[in-house]
Design a protein around this motif. Structure first.
Motif: not given
Length: 717
Positions: A118-131, A217-225
């Motif tokens: 996944g090198e160079g691929v931008k992944v956005g995590v829409i969630d509670t934030g990241i530590d 972002m190339d990919v967005i993850n939404l672990s919510l609903g």
């Protein structure tokens, strides 16, 4: 059908209970606009309300702005006709750290033996934030945005209402340290749309999607609903727009299984990759009592340690707050009163070896003790299972033994099932590991389970595919994943249906180098009406390999009233795409009501493929309304705005209010004639006085052809 009280996870201000800011405290709110652009509104604000600062503009996914100022100045915004609604952003403070050892990783199972990371691929995590200070996340963290505190610091909530969810999701996608995520070379970006306790509004999630798309972002993850089973909800439309703009969007299916019709927005998006959860082959802990044949399955609460008791223990039932003399025992605690985490912590402090929460119904209890790092396991049983343990173990003074039972690769019981109402389409699209997933959390690592854990596995795979094939579009990535997935088997002779597993379990290596691409990924024939139904669909077969393939469609098994016309065998050369028709004919009187689903089998020279299909005869087994919301209408500075989703057009809809607790009728709030299917919005002419403020149950009654269906929703004014 039993009716349930709907719980909206993407809630509005009305249901969140934010505290009142100080008069001189500067806060940020997000305004949703109508009949004007964000740029024009910003210009108007600068001239009419110069003390307010426009800190962000949104025009890609939805039309709005974010504004900072004091409550007094912000209140003036309510008198502007361009404002549809406003949503608060509030800062909270923190609580504890977590730390556990690292067991085996599910990411190792999904990640193939490949040089792609996944090198160079931008992944956005829409969630509670990241530590982003975590040693396994800090190297790959590249930035993001905080839609809760409205700044460039998307750190997890660390004090009051502390969260861990976003860091866990991010670790599954791209941890690169002692733990390796699915795509350890990906660039991770955090978009904090869910604040303390993991709550946020729909508009904050939509704004986060816009920020992510604008950041490329190339990919967005939404672990919510939420529980809105329909394709027209605003978050679903926002996801569709992001995909249209070139971003691959991966969404968790939800944790409301095992019932059908439990997929919620934005997992209902037809173009998103909706991910259900599977449970990998494992050992299942079960409880036994000497002399009894029955075995009670241990259902761990989310955030619990594994149930690995190696010897027999006595059992004691706790009544009320009497936690005395429980040292060295398994403790049964009835549901109710304080929350699960507090019950479990008190039992641990008094010496319990394990805790079992007894539900007040025969439903599986879906609970959590996240935020309480307890060294003892905490599980749940149904009301009937709890009664059996009380009678056979406690009353007969028998010690309970834990044994381990081999469990095959299967679908997690909590994983939400389709289909999607209104469009009557197959969801989820694919499965990934979602049970006992270890990943990063603030201060360490923790095991969690849910489709929230399954989705980031697929987001990581999408990043690997994007690195390997940078020219692939979001549709190409989804097609490759679904075309190469492997069906999970319910038994030797049958597989789980499409509404439980979609195209099947992810096969990353095959998706990287697919032989064939088959589109569409699922055949959705919709709702069958009339005495005779006939529809022809085009199926695209593209040869992605290096050799010519002979393609054969198997004739589906014959059923009364159902006839399939499949194409004869044909050849597809390397790089060639062939479009062929497939037809279904349905004679209504011979086909039973309800959902009809299965797989069309396709063979090449070397592999077998399965295309999910679904059609539905008239049925009443799904909820007619979901997602009821009320919020203050800032335009009129007093009335209420309502929003809900109808799964079909109804003859009449009424909303009656009842006081919570007493259930005394407080009056009819709304009455509509012939509201149509999909998203419905409008205003209620109601002034909220001090006497009116409080908690209510809004009972929605819909009438269809003389039949009435009622659904309760908790609301607070």
């Amino acid at each position: 059908m039993p009716h349930k009280i709907a719980v909206i996870l993407l809630t509005v201000l009305l249901l969140t209970g934010f505290s009142q800011p100080e008069p001189d405290e500067e806060i940020t709110i997000i305004l949703e606009l109508k009949d004007t652009t964000s740029a024009a509104f910003k210009s108007q604000m600068e001239s009419r309300l110069p003390r307010l600062e426009v800190v962000a503009e949104y025009e890609t996914i939805f039309n709005g702005v974010a504004i900072r100022g004091t409550p007094h100045e912000l209140e003036k915004v309510s008198r502007l006709s361009e404002v549809v609604n406003q949503y608060p952003v509030k800062t909270y403070t923190t609580q504890g750290k977590l730390s556990t050892p690292i067991p085996s990783l599910t990411t190792d199972i999904v990640r193939p033996n490949t040089p792609f990371t996944g090198e160079g691929v931008k992944v956005g995590v829409i969630d509670t934030g990241i530590d982003y200070t975590h040693p396994d996340l800090k190297e790959n963290f590249r930035g993001g945005f905080d839609l809760i505190d409205f700044d460039d610091d998307p750190m997890e909530t660390t004090e009051m209402g502390a969260t861990i969810h976003g860091s866990h999701v991010a670790g599954v996608i791209g941890a690169d340290g002692d733990m390796k995520g699915v795509a350890p070379g990906a660039d991770l970006y955090a978009y904090r749309a869910l604040g303390p306790g993991g709550m946020g509004s729909s508009v904050q999630v939509i704004a986060a999607i816009e920020e992510a798309v604008e950041d490329g972002m190339d990919v967005i993850n939404l672990s919510l609903g939420n529980d809105v089973n329909g394709p027209d909800w605003p978050t679903t439309k926002a996801v569709d727009q992001a995909i249209k703009l070139g971003t691959t969007v991966v969404v968790a299916a939800g944790n409301s299984g095992p019932n059908t019709w439990t997929i919620g927005s934005p997992a209902t998006s037809p173009n998103a990759i909706t991910v259900g959860a599977s449970s990998l082959p494992t050992k299942q802990s079960v409880l036994t009592v000497p002399g009894e044949d029955r075995q009670i399955k241990v259902q761990l609460l989310q955030g619990s340690n594994p149930w690995d008791l190696s010897r027999k223990f006595p059992v004691q039932h706790i009544s009320g707050n009497n936690f005395n003399q429980i040292t060295g025992k398994i403790v049964l605690i009835d549901r109710g009163g304080t929350d699960f985490a507090e019950k479990a912590e008190l039992a641990y402090q008094k010496g319990a070896e394990a805790v079992i929460i007894v539900n007040n119904s025969e439903d599986q209890l879906k609970g959590s003790i996240e935020g309480k790092q307890l060294p003892i396991p905490v599980a749940a049983v149904t009301k009937g299972e709890g009664k059996w343990l009380k009678e056979k173990a406690i009353k007969q003074d028998q010690w309970v033994e834990t044994i381990q039972r081999e469990i095959a690769h299967t679908i997690a019981p909590f994983s939400s099932r389709g289909p999607v109402t209104t469009s009557w389409s197959v969801k989820p699209d694919i499965l990934a590991p979602g049970v006992n997933v270890i990943s990063t959390v603030p201060g360490g690592y923790q095991v969690l389970q849910g489709t929230s854990m399954a989705a980031p596995h697929i987001a990581g795979v999408a990043a690997i595919l994007k690195e390997a094939h940078p020219e692939w579009s979001p549709e190409d990535i989804k097609t490759s994943l679904m075309s190469t997935a492997n069906l999970l088997q319910k038994s030797k002779s049958s597989s789980f249906p499409p509404t439980e597993q979609g195209a099947g379990y992810v096969d990353t290596a095959a998706a990287l180098e697919p032989e064939l691409w088959i589109k569409p990924g699922a055949l959705n024939f919709g709702k069958v009406e009339g005495s005779f139904f006939r529809e022809e669909v085009d199926i695209s077969i593209r040869n992605q390999g290096d050799e010519t393939q002979t393609i054969r469609f198997k004739q589906p098994k014959k059923q009364a009233g159902l006839a399939w016309s499949v194409p004869p065998s044909f050849h597809v050369s390397p790089g060639e795409e062939v479009v062929i028709p497939l037809e279904v004919q349905i004679t209504n009187g011979f086909v039973k009501e309800g959902i009809h689903e299965g797989y069309i089998e396709v063979e090449s020279d070397t592999q077998e493929y399965h295309i999910p299909y679904l059609f539905m005869m008239d049925t009443a087994d799904y909820e007619k309304i979901t997602g009821l919301e009320f919020s203050k209408d800032w335009d009129s500075n007093g009335d209420l705005v309502y929003r809900f989703n109808l799964t079909e057009t109804v003859d009449k809809l009424t909303v009656d209010l009842y006081r919570s607790g007493t259930m005394l009728h407080h009056g009819k709030l709304l009455e509509l004639d012939d509201p149509e299917e999909g998203l419905n919005e409008g205003k209620v002419d109601l002034k909220i006085t001090d006497d009116f403020v409080g908690s209510y149950i809004a009972v929605v009654t819909v009438e269809i052809d003389g039949e009435k269906f009622s659904y309760p929703f908790p609301v607070r004014f």
